[in-house]
Design a protein around this motif. Structure first.
Motif, PDB file in Angstrom:
ATOM      1  N   MET A   1       0.592  -1.172  -0.208  1.00  0.00           N
ATOM      2  CA  MET A   1       0.274   0.115  -0.146  1.00  0.00           C
ATOM      3  C   MET A   1       1.016   1.250  -0.225  1.00  0.00           C
ATOM      4  SD  MET A   1      -2.970   1.382   2.467  1.00  0.00           S
ATOM      5  CE  MET A   1      -4.276   0.060   2.006  1.00  0.00           C
ATOM      6  N   THR A   2       0.811   2.055  -0.532  1.00  0.00           N
ATOM      7  CA  THR A   2       1.203   3.159  -0.985  1.00  0.00           C
ATOM      8  C   THR A   2       1.085   4.342   0.429  1.00  0.00           C
ATOM      9  OG1 THR A   2       0.789   3.728  -3.434  1.00  0.00           O
ATOM     10  CG2 THR A   2       1.657   5.851  -2.627  1.00  0.00           C
ATOM     11  N   ALA A   3       2.508   4.800   0.807  1.00  0.00           N
ATOM     12  CA  ALA A   3       2.189   5.473   1.992  1.00  0.00           C
ATOM     13  C   ALA A   3       2.200   6.560   2.384  1.00  0.00           C
ATOM     14  CB  ALA A   3       4.309   5.560   2.409  1.00  0.00           C
ATOM     15  N   LEU A   4       1.410   6.960   2.712  1.00  0.00           N
ATOM     16  CA  LEU A   4       1.164   9.112   2.971  1.00  0.00           C
ATOM     17  C   LEU A   4       2.676   9.475   3.154  1.00  0.00           C
ATOM     18  CD1 LEU A   4      -1.689   8.369   5.915  1.00  0.00           C
ATOM     19  CD2 LEU A   4      -1.890   8.414   3.575  1.00  0.00           C
ATOM     20  N   ALA A   5       1.715  11.020   2.273  1.00  0.00           N
ATOM     21  CA  ALA A   5       3.164  11.808   2.672  1.00  0.00           C
ATOM     22  C   ALA A   5       3.632  12.521   3.870  1.00  0.00           C
ATOM     23  CB  ALA A   5       2.082  12.846   1.175  1.00  0.00           C
ATOM     24  N   ARG A   6       4.501  12.531   3.987  1.00  0.00           N
ATOM     25  CA  ARG A   6       4.655  13.251   5.563  1.00  0.00           C
ATOM     26  C   ARG A   6       5.753  14.483   5.265  1.00  0.00           C
ATOM     27  NH1 ARG A   6       6.045   7.806   7.883  1.00  0.00           N
ATOM     28  NH2 ARG A   6       7.562   8.418   8.817  1.00  0.00           N
ATOM     29  N   HIS A   7       5.528  15.349   6.180  1.00  0.00           N
ATOM     30  CA  HIS A   7       6.481  16.741   6.129  1.00  0.00           C
ATOM     31  C   HIS A   7       7.142  16.924   7.265  1.00  0.00           C
ATOM     32  CE1 HIS A   7       3.894  17.809   2.641  1.00  0.00           C
ATOM     33  NE2 HIS A   7       2.810  17.463   3.214  1.00  0.00           N
ATOM     34  N   GLU A   8       8.201  16.858   6.843  1.00  0.00           N
ATOM     35  CA  GLU A   8       9.088  17.304   8.559  1.00  0.00           C
ATOM     36  C   GLU A   8       9.094  18.224   9.536  1.00  0.00           C
ATOM     37  OE1 GLU A   8      10.450  14.139  10.385  1.00  0.00           O
ATOM     38  OE2 GLU A   8       9.427  12.633   8.845  1.00  0.00           O
ATOM     39  N   LEU A   9       8.869  18.661   9.781  1.00  0.00           N
ATOM     40  CA  LEU A   9       8.768  20.182  10.520  1.00  0.00           C
ATOM     41  C   LEU A   9       9.523  20.515  11.741  1.00  0.00           C
ATOM     42  CD1 LEU A   9       5.363  20.262  10.085  1.00  0.00           C
ATOM     43  CD2 LEU A   9       7.203  20.740   8.154  1.00  0.00           C
ATOM     44  N   GLY A  10      10.342  19.707  12.106  1.00  0.00           N
ATOM     45  CA  GLY A  10      10.728  20.486  13.198  1.00  0.00           C
ATOM     46  C   GLY A  10      12.828  18.911  13.192  1.00  0.00           C
ATOM     47  N   LEU A  11      12.641  18.599  14.198  1.00  0.00           N
ATOM     48  CA  LEU A  11      13.515  17.699  14.187  1.00  0.00           C
ATOM     49  C   LEU A  11      14.016  16.684  13.715  1.00  0.00           C
ATOM     50  CD1 LEU A  11      14.692  18.286  18.060  1.00  0.00           C
ATOM     51  CD2 LEU A  11      15.739  19.989  16.581  1.00  0.00           C
ATOM     52  N   ALA A  12      15.332  16.196  13.109  1.00  0.00           N
ATOM     53  CA  ALA A  12      15.591  15.396  12.125  1.00  0.00           C
ATOM     54  C   ALA A  12      15.354  14.153  13.840  1.00  0.00           C
ATOM     55  CB  ALA A  12      17.016  15.023  12.458  1.00  0.00           C
ATOM     56  N   ALA A  13      15.368  13.854  14.522  1.00  0.00           N
ATOM     57  CA  ALA A  13      15.265  12.983  15.565  1.00  0.00           C
ATOM     58  C   ALA A  13      14.805  13.165  16.775  1.00  0.00           C
ATOM     59  CB  ALA A  13      16.601  11.732  15.627  1.00  0.00           C
ATOM     60  N   GLY A  14      14.062  12.145  17.449  1.00  0.00           N
ATOM     61  CA  GLY A  14      14.377  12.660  19.262  1.00  0.00           C
ATOM     62  C   GLY A  14      12.584  12.718  19.213  1.00  0.00           C
ATOM     63  N   PRO A  15      12.018  12.654  20.448  1.00  0.00           N
ATOM     64  CA  PRO A  15      10.633  12.646  21.265  1.00  0.00           C
ATOM     65  C   PRO A  15       9.809  13.308  19.811  1.00  0.00           C
ATOM     66  CG  PRO A  15      11.471  13.113  22.460  1.00  0.00           C
ATOM     67  CD  PRO A  15      13.294  13.289  21.162  1.00  0.00           C
ATOM     68  N   THR A  16       8.700  12.755  19.312  1.00  0.00           N
ATOM     69  CA  THR A  16       7.941  12.363  18.116  1.00  0.00           C
ATOM     70  C   THR A  16       6.293  13.264  17.880  1.00  0.00           C
ATOM     71  OG1 THR A  16       9.047  11.203  16.584  1.00  0.00           O
ATOM     72  CG2 THR A  16       7.689  11.547  15.657  1.00  0.00           C
ATOM     73  N   LEU A  17       6.746  14.494  17.759  1.00  0.00           N
ATOM     74  CA  LEU A  17       4.610  14.652  17.245  1.00  0.00           C
ATOM     75  C   LEU A  17       4.737  14.415  16.051  1.00  0.00           C
ATOM     76  CD1 LEU A  17       5.165  18.053  19.283  1.00  0.00           C
ATOM     77  CD2 LEU A  17       3.666  15.863  20.192  1.00  0.00           C
ATOM     78  N   ALA A  18       2.773  14.056  15.678  1.00  0.00           N
ATOM     79  CA  ALA A  18       2.764  12.743  14.748  1.00  0.00           C
ATOM     80  C   ALA A  18       1.198  13.882  14.749  1.00  0.00           C
ATOM     81  CB  ALA A  18       1.891  11.990  14.811  1.00  0.00           C
ATOM     82  N   LEU A  19       1.621  15.170  13.892  1.00  0.00           N
ATOM     83  CA  LEU A  19       0.240  16.179  12.951  1.00  0.00           C
ATOM     84  C   LEU A  19      -0.861  15.618  11.815  1.00  0.00           C
ATOM     85  CD1 LEU A  19       1.898  18.910  13.205  1.00  0.00           C
ATOM     86  CD2 LEU A  19       1.494  17.750  15.561  1.00  0.00           C
ATOM     87  N   CYS A  44       6.163  15.548  12.522  1.00  0.00           N
ATOM     88  CA  CYS A  44       5.284  15.352  11.404  1.00  0.00           C
ATOM     89  C   CYS A  44       4.870  15.668  11.197  1.00  0.00           C
ATOM     90  CB  CYS A  44       6.155  13.536  10.915  1.00  0.00           C
ATOM     91  SG  CYS A  44       5.199  12.744   9.783  1.00  0.00           S
ATOM     92  N   GLY A  45       3.905  16.434  10.244  1.00  0.00           N
ATOM     93  CA  GLY A  45       2.975  16.194   9.506  1.00  0.00           C
ATOM     94  C   GLY A  45       2.273  15.735   8.582  1.00  0.00           C
ATOM     95  N   VAL A  46       1.195  14.862   8.571  1.00  0.00           N
ATOM     96  CA  VAL A  46       0.510  13.768   7.250  1.00  0.00           C
ATOM     97  C   VAL A  46      -0.425  14.240   6.858  1.00  0.00           C
ATOM     98  CG1 VAL A  46      -0.104  11.882   7.547  1.00  0.00           C
ATOM     99  CG2 VAL A  46       1.538  12.150   9.339  1.00  0.00           C
TER     100      VAL A  46
END
Length: 263
Positions: A1-19, A44-46
């Protein structure tokens, strides 16, 4: 299944907020929040299916769009959690509806969730709403025909929104699956009162006091009756359905300390 588009809007790694955005918006409709959170968290803006750069709906999927959205959100969160950092999900409206379904079945997945005016309206609304969809498509076509006029209308209607929030909102309208919009669909098939008792993840529900908010007094009374200790409800004075755009400072005064505790 094709993955959703995601926008990286903060740090490259670490505790993560998925929007997870609302209906008709995109993963880029969090400019103010991403700027604040991006210095401390991976953000990560989805783009939900049918929105932004994500795949469109296949034939037959629109009738069960709410379930597709929830399944998509669960896969995204599984992928983010696999990096080994704690994940907190933030959802507005449609995004919050998808997270409600995920939270009810996956207590293991998240460190916390913030649901911004989820569609927990009373009386319950479920399934396709073609009459709503027809109005929505007409508006979207008008916005697409003249984005500058749409931006001007939005700024006049919501003078409290920042310019960047308005630009992101209008920009999202340029990239929508109109078949999905026409259906007026997007909520999980299971009514929210049946899902809420199964939520075990710490969950903050934010709403406003505008009469158009979906977590109104009747809903808050039902929630109090559920007596679920995992769920806290906060009403942001002066906010409408778009809590984080309409009352940005008050939104962050509530949410940011709560996020820090989760992480």
């Amino acid at each position: 299944m094709t993955a959703l588009a995601r926008h990286e809007l903060g740090l490259a790694a670490g505790p993560t907020l998925a929007l997870f955005h609302g209906n008709g918006d995109s993963g880029l409709c969090w400019p103010g929040a991403a700027r604040r959170w991006g210095t401390a968290y991976r953000v990560c803006g989805v783009d939900a299916r049918g929105h932004g750069a994500s795949p469109r709906f296949a034939a037959g999927e629109v009738d069960r769009a709410g379930e597709v959205f929830a399944d998509d959100a669960e896969r995204v969160l599984e992928d983010l959690a696999a990096d080994g950092f704690p994940v907190v999900a933030v959802g507005h409206s449609l995004g919050a509806a998808s997270l409600t379904a995920v939270l009810a079945r996956r207590a293991d997945l998240l460190a916390g969730a913030v649901l911004i005016d989820p569609p927990w309206d009373t009386p319950l609304v479920l399934g396709p709403r073609p009459e709503v969809g027809a109005v929505r498509v007409e508006l979207i076509r008008r916005y697409q025909a003249d984005p500058e006029a749409a931006l001007g209308e939005l700024r006049e209607r919501h003078p409290e929104w920042s310019l960047e929030e308005c630009q992101a909102w209008v920009g999202a309208k340029m990239h929508l699956d109109l078949a999905l919009m026409a259906s007026g669909n997007g909520r999980p098939a299971t009514p929210w009162p049946e899902l809420v008792p199964d939520i075990r993840t710490p969950t903050l529900v934010l709403t406003g006091d505008d009469e158009g908010c979906l977590v109104g007094p009747a809903t808050r009374e039902l929630l109090a009756g559920c007596a679920n200790p995992a769920i806290a409800v906060e009403v942001v004075a002066g906010a409408d359905h778009y809590v984080h755009q309409t009352r940005e400072e008050a939104f962050h005064a509530v949410v940011d300390p709560w996020l820090a505790e989760r992480f």
